[in-house]
Design a protein around this motif. Sequence first.
Motif, short mmCIF file in Angstrom:
data_model
loop_
_atom_site.label_atom_id
_atom_site.label_comp_id
_atom_site.label_asym_id
_atom_site.label_seq_id
_atom_site.Cartn_x
_atom_site.Cartn_y
_atom_site.Cartn_z
N UNK A 86 28.42 -12.23 -4.41
CA UNK A 86 28.89 -10.99 -3.79
C UNK A 86 29.76 -10.15 -4.72
N UNK A 87 29.79 -8.84 -4.42
CA UNK A 87 30.68 -7.91 -5.12
C UNK A 87 31.56 -7.26 -4.06
N UNK A 88 32.86 -7.35 -4.25
CA UNK A 88 33.78 -6.77 -3.27
C UNK A 88 34.64 -5.69 -3.92
N UNK A 89 34.64 -4.51 -3.33
CA UNK A 89 35.52 -3.41 -3.75
C UNK A 89 35.52 -3.21 -5.25
N UNK A 90 36.71 -3.21 -5.81
CA UNK A 90 36.82 -2.97 -7.26
C UNK A 90 36.94 -4.27 -8.04
N UNK A 91 36.54 -5.38 -7.44
CA UNK A 91 36.66 -6.66 -8.13
C UNK A 91 35.98 -6.61 -9.49
N UNK A 92 36.59 -7.30 -10.45
CA UNK A 92 36.06 -7.33 -11.80
C UNK A 92 34.94 -8.37 -11.91
N UNK A 93 35.06 -9.45 -11.14
CA UNK A 93 34.10 -10.54 -11.27
C UNK A 93 33.26 -10.72 -10.01
N UNK A 94 32.13 -11.35 -10.19
CA UNK A 94 31.18 -11.57 -9.10
C UNK A 94 31.48 -12.90 -8.41
N UNK A 95 31.30 -12.91 -7.09
CA UNK A 95 31.23 -14.17 -6.37
C UNK A 95 32.51 -14.67 -5.75
N UNK A 96 32.32 -15.41 -4.65
CA UNK A 96 33.41 -16.05 -3.92
C UNK A 96 33.06 -17.52 -3.78
N UNK A 97 34.05 -18.40 -3.85
CA UNK A 97 33.81 -19.82 -3.58
C UNK A 97 33.60 -19.97 -2.08
N UNK A 117 38.34 -16.29 -10.63
CA UNK A 117 38.49 -17.74 -10.62
C UNK A 117 37.35 -18.42 -9.87
N UNK A 118 37.08 -19.67 -10.25
CA UNK A 118 36.01 -20.44 -9.61
C UNK A 118 36.33 -20.77 -8.15
N UNK A 119 37.61 -20.77 -7.79
CA UNK A 119 38.00 -21.11 -6.41
C UNK A 119 38.53 -19.88 -5.68
N UNK A 120 37.96 -18.71 -6.04
CA UNK A 120 38.33 -17.45 -5.36
C UNK A 120 37.97 -17.54 -3.87
N UNK A 121 38.95 -17.22 -3.02
CA UNK A 121 38.77 -17.37 -1.57
C UNK A 121 38.09 -16.17 -0.92
N UNK A 122 37.85 -15.11 -1.69
CA UNK A 122 37.27 -13.90 -1.12
C UNK A 122 38.36 -12.99 -0.57
N UNK A 123 38.03 -11.73 -0.26
CA UNK A 123 39.05 -10.79 0.21
C UNK A 123 39.61 -11.13 1.59
N UNK A 125 38.79 -14.13 5.24
CA UNK A 125 37.95 -15.25 5.69
C UNK A 125 36.58 -14.75 6.16
N UNK A 126 35.55 -15.52 5.85
CA UNK A 126 34.17 -15.17 6.23
C UNK A 126 33.73 -13.83 5.65
N UNK A 127 34.26 -13.46 4.50
CA UNK A 127 33.81 -12.23 3.85
C UNK A 127 32.38 -12.40 3.33
N UNK A 128 31.96 -13.65 3.12
CA UNK A 128 30.62 -13.89 2.59
C UNK A 128 29.62 -14.00 3.74
N UNK A 129 28.52 -13.26 3.66
CA UNK A 129 27.54 -13.32 4.74
C UNK A 129 27.00 -14.72 4.97
N UNK A 130 26.91 -15.52 3.89
CA UNK A 130 26.40 -16.89 4.01
C UNK A 130 27.36 -17.72 4.86
N UNK A 131 28.65 -17.56 4.61
CA UNK A 131 29.68 -18.30 5.35
C UNK A 131 29.71 -17.85 6.80
N UNK A 132 29.63 -16.54 6.99
CA UNK A 132 29.66 -15.98 8.33
C UNK A 132 28.48 -16.50 9.16
N UNK A 133 27.32 -16.57 8.52
CA UNK A 133 26.12 -17.02 9.23
C UNK A 133 26.25 -18.49 9.65
#
Length: 264
Positions: A86-97, A117-123, A125-133
């Motif tokens: 995922x890409x969120x807002x102005x984040x520099x790096x891709x992806x959420x753990x 970071x590899x253990x980025x929690x996202x902006x 909770x459940x910001x990731x569609x995969x997690x939300x699903x």
Amino acid sequence: ASYYEQYHSLNEIYSWMEEITEMNADLLQKIYIGSSFEKRPLYILKVQTPKSAIWIDCGIHAREWIAPAFCLWFIGHNRLWRKSRSKHGNNRCIGTDMNRNFDAGWCGKGASHNDCHEIYCGPYPESEPEVKAVAHFLQKHKDHIKAYITIHSYSQMVLFPYSYTTNKSKDHDELLSVANKVVLAIRKTTQKMYESGPGAQTIYLAPGGSDDWAYDLGIKYSFTFELRDRGTHGFLLPTNLIKPTCIEALSGIKTIALHVINNI
Ligand code: 0X9
Ligand code: ZN
């Protein structure tokens, strides 16, 4: 445009070198090889190889900007990707753990707000569609689902809640006894030794995980399996070990299933 689709100043490239080697310490080494006429440090990034090597340099001619851009791009490829895409807002790096993105002690100690970071929690909770699903499905069917098992690698462990706190869960004793039965079954099946225990004590504090979330939702029998091995091959487990690893994991799952059947 991603970081790699832009040109960067030398200072930016220095920071990037520092960060990328820090985040891939197992693969990359930053080696100082001297300094420039203007006394700027010269570093090479060494990608771990058995013996022989290929040297690549980029930017011997200063005005050829695309050349250093290629070197950054080249190092940027990572086949041991962990996070979502995922890409969120102005984040520099891709992806959420995604195992830090569930709404269970979200982004406490053991997770990071830094999107690189590899253990980025996202902006959030459940910001990731995969997690939300997954969360949505478990929520909807929670009365039917008696056990939640999530398979990871590696380190040969059978973990149960909690990982977001070092406090014991109210089902600690029962979950420990089930996990111990799993360990025994695996040992009987393939002679492999697995470790059992609550996540926070057995590996590390790691909030926002799916097992903790499922447990707090009311799915008591919630487990994380960390499959083989213990570091010899790590994530690059050879194909001839797939079968024995699956056979032992199955014996573990059967153990949980039997316990669940006898206890509902
Ligand atoms: O850190 C993780 O997410 C898991 N280990 S792994 O090496 N596969 O990344 C452990 C997960 C344990 N459970 C929770 N943290 N909730
Ligand atoms: Zn994992």
